[in-house]
Design an enzyme around this catalytic site. Structure first.
Site, PDB file in Angstrom:
ATOM      1  N   ARG A  68       0.835  -1.214   0.000  1.00 59.35           N
ATOM      2  CA  ARG A  68       0.000   0.000   0.000  1.00 59.35           C
ATOM      3  C   ARG A  68       0.867   1.260   0.000  1.00 59.35           C
ATOM      4  NH1 ARG A  68      -5.458  -0.349   0.266  1.00 59.35           N
ATOM      5  NH2 ARG A  68      -5.645   1.773   1.035  1.00 59.35           N
ATOM      6  N   GLN A 100      -9.895  10.468   7.886  1.00 60.72           N
ATOM      7  CA  GLN A 100      -9.680   9.087   8.338  1.00 60.72           C
ATOM      8  C   GLN A 100      -8.567   8.442   7.513  1.00 60.72           C
ATOM      9  OE1 GLN A 100     -13.812   7.111   8.945  1.00 60.72           O
ATOM     10  NE2 GLN A 100     -14.151   8.837   7.594  1.00 60.72           N
ATOM     11  N   HIS A 118      -6.589   8.416  11.936  1.00 59.73           N
ATOM     12  CA  HIS A 118      -6.140   7.012  11.897  1.00 59.73           C
ATOM     13  C   HIS A 118      -4.644   6.871  11.626  1.00 59.73           C
ATOM     14  CE1 HIS A 118     -10.595   5.788  11.006  1.00 59.73           C
ATOM     15  NE2 HIS A 118     -10.383   6.150  12.250  1.00 59.73           N
ATOM     16  N   CYS A 150      16.413  -6.859  21.262  1.00 57.45           N
ATOM     17  CA  CYS A 150      15.326  -7.551  21.976  1.00 57.45           C
ATOM     18  C   CYS A 150      14.306  -8.188  21.036  1.00 57.45           C
ATOM     19  CB  CYS A 150      14.624  -6.588  22.928  1.00 57.45           C
ATOM     20  SG  CYS A 150      13.648  -5.352  22.070  1.00 57.45           S
ATOM     21  N   GLY A 187     -16.678  11.402   0.996  1.00 57.07           N
ATOM     22  CA  GLY A 187     -16.018  10.142   0.627  1.00 57.07           C
ATOM     23  C   GLY A 187     -15.820   9.168   1.761  1.00 57.07           C
ATOM     24  N   THR A 188     -16.779   9.111   2.678  1.00 60.62           N
ATOM     25  CA  THR A 188     -16.690   8.092   3.730  1.00 60.62           C
ATOM     26  C   THR A 188     -18.002   7.332   3.815  1.00 60.62           C
ATOM     27  OG1 THR A 188     -16.314   7.638   6.078  1.00 60.62           O
ATOM     28  CG2 THR A 188     -17.259   9.796   5.546  1.00 60.62           C
ATOM     29  N   PRO A 213     -20.824   9.494  -4.121  1.00 59.25           N
ATOM     30  CA  PRO A 213     -21.640   8.958  -5.230  1.00 59.25           C
ATOM     31  C   PRO A 213     -22.615   7.870  -4.792  1.00 59.25           C
ATOM     32  CG  PRO A 213     -19.339   8.230  -5.439  1.00 59.25           C
ATOM     33  CD  PRO A 213     -19.399   9.160  -4.272  1.00 59.25           C
TER      34      PRO A 213
END
Ligand code: APR
Length: 240
Positions: A68, A100, A118, A150, A187-188, A213
């Site tokens: 990503r 987000q 986020h 560690c 757009g969420t 949309p």
């Protein structure tokens, strides 16, 4: 309806904007709930973006984030991101951008003070609480990289399902939402909380506008719903 919303934008003194994956769709970043493709088609994001998944299959999850990162690194902010940044520059202090998204495209478009609920996909942090030996710059490359002493592992600095949001960022987003006279929800799908709850926390009298949309879980909280793509609608809506 677009004209009416344009009038609300012109009249608003404090605008809060909540964005989700859809604003980056036209840049070529697949939205979170879109079907995964290729190698990743057999995984659901909900089964990769958790601490349990990372502990169970660290290299699978790390490599998914790596893919990503590479994909996002190849794309550019679109007209929607740019319209928001340009509005902010023309009207300092009037628009607070809450996102987000972890893709950093708002920041690359030039938006200031972005509240990234986020986190940021390009940053790493330690999986377990870091000990004195855990230094990011000394991590041994790998899938995932780890502390040579560690064995503590690096993970992406994003908020996974089941994790708390950074409290200072969330508090700033709540303040902006509770003080706005106009909120644009762009757009969420509006299914992930606490982010989606911000759209329901605006003061009485404030207007909420959904730009998407497709139908969303927040349409019922909206005074206007603009059914369209962010990159097509925002330049006109925010032209003042
Ligand atoms: N313009 C505007 N909206 C669009 C566009 C576009 N061009 N293309 C798609 N959309 C809309 C879709 O209709 C959908 O409602 O974007 C939304 C994307 O929804 P999700 O994929 O659910 O993304 P989001 O709402 O950002 O997810 C919230 O969930 O998975 C977690 O942490 C992750 O931040 C993410 C959060």
């Amino acid at each position: 309806m677009t004209e009416t919303v344009g009038e609300w934008v012109a009249a608003a003194r404090r605008i809060a904007v909540l964005t989700g994956a859809g604003i980056s769709a036209e840049s070529g970043v697949p939205t979170f709930r879109d079907a995964q493709t290729g190698l990743w088609a057999k995984f659901r994001p909900e089964d990769l973006a958790t601490e349990d998944a990372f502990r169970a299959r660290p290299s699978v999850v790390w490599d998914w984030y790596l893919s990503r990162r590479e994909m996002i690194g190849r794309v550019a902010p679109n007209a929607g991101h740019l319209a928001l940044a340009a509005f902010q520059a023309r009207h300092p202090g009037r628009l607070t951008l809450i996102t987000q998204n972890v893709d950093g495209l708002h920041q690359r478009a030039g938006s200031e003070g972005v509240l990234a609920l986020h986190g940021n996909i390009f940053e790493d942090k330690w999986l377990d609480p870091p000990r004195a030996c855990c230094r990011l710059e000394a991590a041994v490359p790998g899938s995932p990289p780890h502390c040579p002493q560690c064995g503590n592992r690096l993970r992406p600095a994003v908020v996974w399902f089941g994790e708390m949001l950074a409290q200072d960022v969330l508090a700033a987003a709540e303040r902006a939402s509770q003080a706005c006279d106009l909120m644009l929800v762009i757009g969420t799908s509006g299914v992930v909380y606490p982010a989606a709850g911000l759209a329901r926390s605006v003061p009485r009298g404030a207007k909420v506008v959904v730009i998407n949309p497709e139908p969303t879980e927040l349409d019922d909280a909206a005074h206007a719903v603009l059914r369209g793509k962010a990159a097509e609608l925002l330049p006109d809506l925010l032209r003042i």
